[in-house]
Design an enzyme around this catalytic site. Structure first.
Site, PDB file in Angstrom:
ATOM      1  N   GLU A  92       0.958  -1.260  -0.050  1.00 58.31           N
ATOM      2  CA  GLU A  92      -0.006   0.094  -0.115  1.00 58.31           C
ATOM      3  C   GLU A  92       0.909   1.264  -0.060  1.00 58.31           C
ATOM      4  O   GLU A  92       2.130   1.311   0.343  1.00 58.31           O
ATOM      5  CB  GLU A  92      -1.046  -0.033   1.198  1.00 58.31           C
ATOM      6  CG  GLU A  92      -1.931  -1.258   1.153  1.00 58.31           C
ATOM      7  CD  GLU A  92      -2.982  -0.925   2.149  1.00 58.31           C
ATOM      8  OE1 GLU A  92      -4.305  -0.985   1.906  1.00 58.31           O
ATOM      9  OE2 GLU A  92      -2.545  -0.770   3.500  1.00 58.31           O
ATOM     10  N   CYS A 105       3.676   8.556   1.112  1.00 58.82           N
ATOM     11  CA  CYS A 105       3.967   7.567   2.002  1.00 58.82           C
ATOM     12  C   CYS A 105       4.271   6.145   1.370  1.00 58.82           C
ATOM     13  O   CYS A 105       3.253   5.676   0.833  1.00 58.82           O
ATOM     14  CB  CYS A 105       3.039   7.520   3.028  1.00 58.82           C
ATOM     15  SG  CYS A 105       3.460   6.271   4.504  1.00 58.82           S
ATOM     16  N   CYS A 112       6.213  -7.158   6.917  1.00 58.38           N
ATOM     17  CA  CYS A 112       7.251  -6.644   7.811  1.00 58.38           C
ATOM     18  C   CYS A 112       7.847  -7.809   8.974  1.00 58.38           C
ATOM     19  O   CYS A 112       6.810  -8.468   9.357  1.00 58.38           O
ATOM     20  CB  CYS A 112       6.653  -5.409   8.662  1.00 58.38           C
ATOM     21  SG  CYS A 112       7.879  -4.645   9.672  1.00 58.38           S
ATOM     22  N   CYS A 116       5.763  -5.152  15.807  1.00 56.38           N
ATOM     23  CA  CYS A 116       5.214  -4.007  16.806  1.00 56.38           C
ATOM     24  C   CYS A 116       3.571  -4.467  16.995  1.00 56.38           C
ATOM     25  O   CYS A 116       2.929  -4.649  15.972  1.00 56.38           O
ATOM     26  CB  CYS A 116       5.374  -2.615  16.275  1.00 56.38           C
ATOM     27  SG  CYS A 116       7.059  -2.172  15.987  1.00 56.38           S
ATOM     28  N   CYS A 119       0.814  -2.353  15.346  1.00 58.54           N
ATOM     29  CA  CYS A 119       1.032  -1.912  13.899  1.00 58.54           C
ATOM     30  C   CYS A 119       0.318  -2.838  13.200  1.00 58.54           C
ATOM     31  O   CYS A 119       0.720  -4.337  13.277  1.00 58.54           O
ATOM     32  CB  CYS A 119       2.364  -1.645  13.663  1.00 58.54           C
ATOM     33  SG  CYS A 119       2.671  -1.052  11.837  1.00 58.54           S
ATOM     34  N   GLY A 159       6.692  -2.017   5.981  1.00 55.21           N
ATOM     35  CA  GLY A 159       8.190  -2.604   6.110  1.00 55.21           C
ATOM     36  C   GLY A 159       9.035  -1.589   6.779  1.00 55.21           C
ATOM     37  O   GLY A 159       8.627  -0.514   7.445  1.00 55.21           O
ATOM     38  N   SER A 191      11.571   6.492   8.280  1.00 51.72           N
ATOM     39  CA  SER A 191      11.325   6.185   9.528  1.00 51.72           C
ATOM     40  C   SER A 191      11.674   4.640   9.857  1.00 51.72           C
ATOM     41  O   SER A 191      11.574   3.852   9.261  1.00 51.72           O
ATOM     42  CB  SER A 191       9.816   6.328   9.753  1.00 51.72           C
ATOM     43  OG  SER A 191       9.273   5.993  10.975  1.00 51.72           O
ATOM     44  N   LEU A 215       9.787   5.455  18.700  1.00 51.14           N
ATOM     45  CA  LEU A 215      10.163   5.150  19.890  1.00 51.14           C
ATOM     46  C   LEU A 215       9.289   4.840  20.545  1.00 51.14           C
ATOM     47  O   LEU A 215       9.159   3.493  21.137  1.00 51.14           O
ATOM     48  CB  LEU A 215      10.785   6.693  20.572  1.00 51.14           C
ATOM     49  CG  LEU A 215      11.554   6.469  21.968  1.00 51.14           C
ATOM     50  CD1 LEU A 215      12.566   5.487  21.817  1.00 51.14           C
ATOM     51  CD2 LEU A 215      12.212   7.841  22.253  1.00 51.14           C
ATOM     52  N   HIS A 216       8.105   5.403  20.927  1.00 52.58           N
ATOM     53  CA  HIS A 216       6.929   4.871  21.263  1.00 52.58           C
ATOM     54  C   HIS A 216       6.698   4.484  22.780  1.00 52.58           C
ATOM     55  O   HIS A 216       5.793   4.113  23.619  1.00 52.58           O
ATOM     56  CB  HIS A 216       6.421   3.683  20.516  1.00 52.58           C
ATOM     57  CG  HIS A 216       5.892   3.901  19.170  1.00 52.58           C
ATOM     58  ND1 HIS A 216       5.422   5.206  18.710  1.00 52.58           N
ATOM     59  CD2 HIS A 216       6.339   3.553  18.005  1.00 52.58           C
ATOM     60  CE1 HIS A 216       5.332   5.304  17.574  1.00 52.58           C
ATOM     61  NE2 HIS A 216       5.810   3.895  16.940  1.00 52.58           N
ATOM     62  N   CYS A 333      -1.261   6.074  10.033  1.00 53.29           N
ATOM     63  CA  CYS A 333       0.071   5.420  10.362  1.00 53.29           C
ATOM     64  C   CYS A 333      -0.362   4.102  11.002  1.00 53.29           C
ATOM     65  O   CYS A 333      -1.153   4.042  12.064  1.00 53.29           O
ATOM     66  CB  CYS A 333       0.943   6.115  11.492  1.00 53.29           C
ATOM     67  SG  CYS A 333       1.334   8.002  11.102  1.00 53.29           S
TER      68      CYS A 333
END
Ligand code: SAH
Length: 343
Positions: A92, A105, A112, A116, A119, A159, A191, A215-216, A333
């Site tokens: 996408e 984007c 991936c 995470c 995500c 990814g 990123s 970072l999160h 995101c």
């Protein structure tokens, strides 16, 4: 199957043509067809002789992305494409309109590996890296379909770009080159979820791009629970390479921080983050976590976000909240994925 001609740099293409017994100056013509005009077949290259076009067809393929699905947000005219690649895989891309122009984007991998927990991109696993041509094609096809010029790129799609380092570097080289679309490196953001070995390699190149680091969480306890990459490179290791990155490149790092209610949004988290980032050439971008249907994370309230900002500002940290675009088409995101299971 022919060679992937669109992934060749102009120098490589020249060498290839010479080895096919052609004059090297033809390479510039072919390169312009592929990278300036977005040609998707050799037959479009009408200023080349029939013979040469046949030779090219016999030796090369032009990898492109075909539009499998296109969704347009009713709120903000953000466009999301589901693209099918030459081997049937899906990725996408999202196009956003800002005051200063169009931003795309792009995805860097099919799926991936990073896992995470908040995500969507890793839910269906990892299939393969994208070739430079496949990252470029997302831009070429979107420009053609929407009849626009894209001025800014964020490598924030599906990814982990630093897990596909060489192809991503070649892509950056080709997209910023005056033989191609000539997009300024300063208009590009990359990123990463914190692949420290990749950041080390990247900093040596001293590129003018913006590095965003997802970072999160301010500590290993929370970060390891939500981001498996933290078990390989922990928060201290990551922040120390980030500090080095800012010193070597003099470029400000943008830290992404998804605000997840009850997970990473407490006052203590803000203080800990403030203490750790204090004095670094950086900026924090808070993103109210976007929903992913397989997960039950909730975004922090506006109130909580404001309190969090106030604390970070006490540490003299520059903070912004990311505006969410394309929320009605799962284009925000963390919502991109490699499947069709996304609306
Ligand atoms: N793998 C890279 C590139 C993806 S960028 C990276 O992790 O940085 C996508 C951005 O969206 C990252 O900052 C990611 O952490 C963030 N993100 C993922 N899921 C999200 C969600 N549900 N809500 C908000 N942001 C999310």
């Amino acid at each position: 199957m022919g060679k992937d001609i669109k992934s060749l740099s102009l120098t490589e293409l020249k060498d290839e043509l010479v080895s096919l017994g052609e004059k090297s100056f033809k390479a510039a013509q072919i390169y312009a067809w592929l990278h300036k005009r977005g040609a998707e077949s050799f037959d479009e290259m009408t200023d080349l002789s029939k013979d040469l076009r046949e030779k090219l067809k016999n030796n090369y393929d032009i990898y492109t992305c075909s539009i499998e699905k296109k969704l347009v947000s009713v709120y903000d005219s953000t466009v999301k494409y589901l693209f099918r690649l030459h081997d049937g895989e899906l990725i996408e891309s999202v196009i956003m309109k800002y005051k200063y122009g169009y931003t795309i984007c792009v995805s860097s991998q099919v799926g991936c590996k990073m896992g995470c927990t908040f995500c969507a991109s890793g839910i269906a696993g990892f299939i393969r890296n994208l070739a430079p041509s496949e990252i470029l094609s997302q831009i070429y096809i979107a420009q053609k379909d929407l009849n626009i010029r894209i001025s800014h790129i964020v490598m924030m799609g599906v990814g982990e770009p630093l897990d596909n380092f060489d192809n991503v570097m070649k892509f950056l080289d080709m997209i910023t080159n005056s033989d191609g679309l000539n997009i300024g490196m300063r208009n590009i953001s990359l990123s990463t979820c914190g692949v420290v070995s990749g950041i080390e390699k990247l900093l040596e190149r001293k590129l003018q791009l913006t590095l965003s680091v997802s970072l999160h969480a301010p500590n290993d306890d929370i970060r390891s629970r939500t981001m498996p990459v933290n078990n390989r490179w922990n928060v201290d290791t990551l922040l120390s390479v980030c500090r080095k990155y800012t010193q070597v490149t003099s470029r400000r790092i943008s830290f992404e921080y998804a605000m997840i209610s009850g997970v990473n949004d407490s006052d203590e988290c803000a203080h800990e983050l403030g203490r750790k980032l204090k004095g670094m050439l950086c900026h924090v971008n808070l993103i109210p976590v976007n929903s992913v249907k397989e997960r039950s994370y909730k975004k922090s309230s506006d109130n909580r976000i404001n309190e969090f900002i106030k604390i970070l500002e006490k540490y003299r940290i520059n903070v912004t909240v990311r505006r969410t675009l394309g929320s009605d088409i799962n284009a925000s995101c963390g919502q991109l994925r490699r499947g069709e299971n996304n609306t």
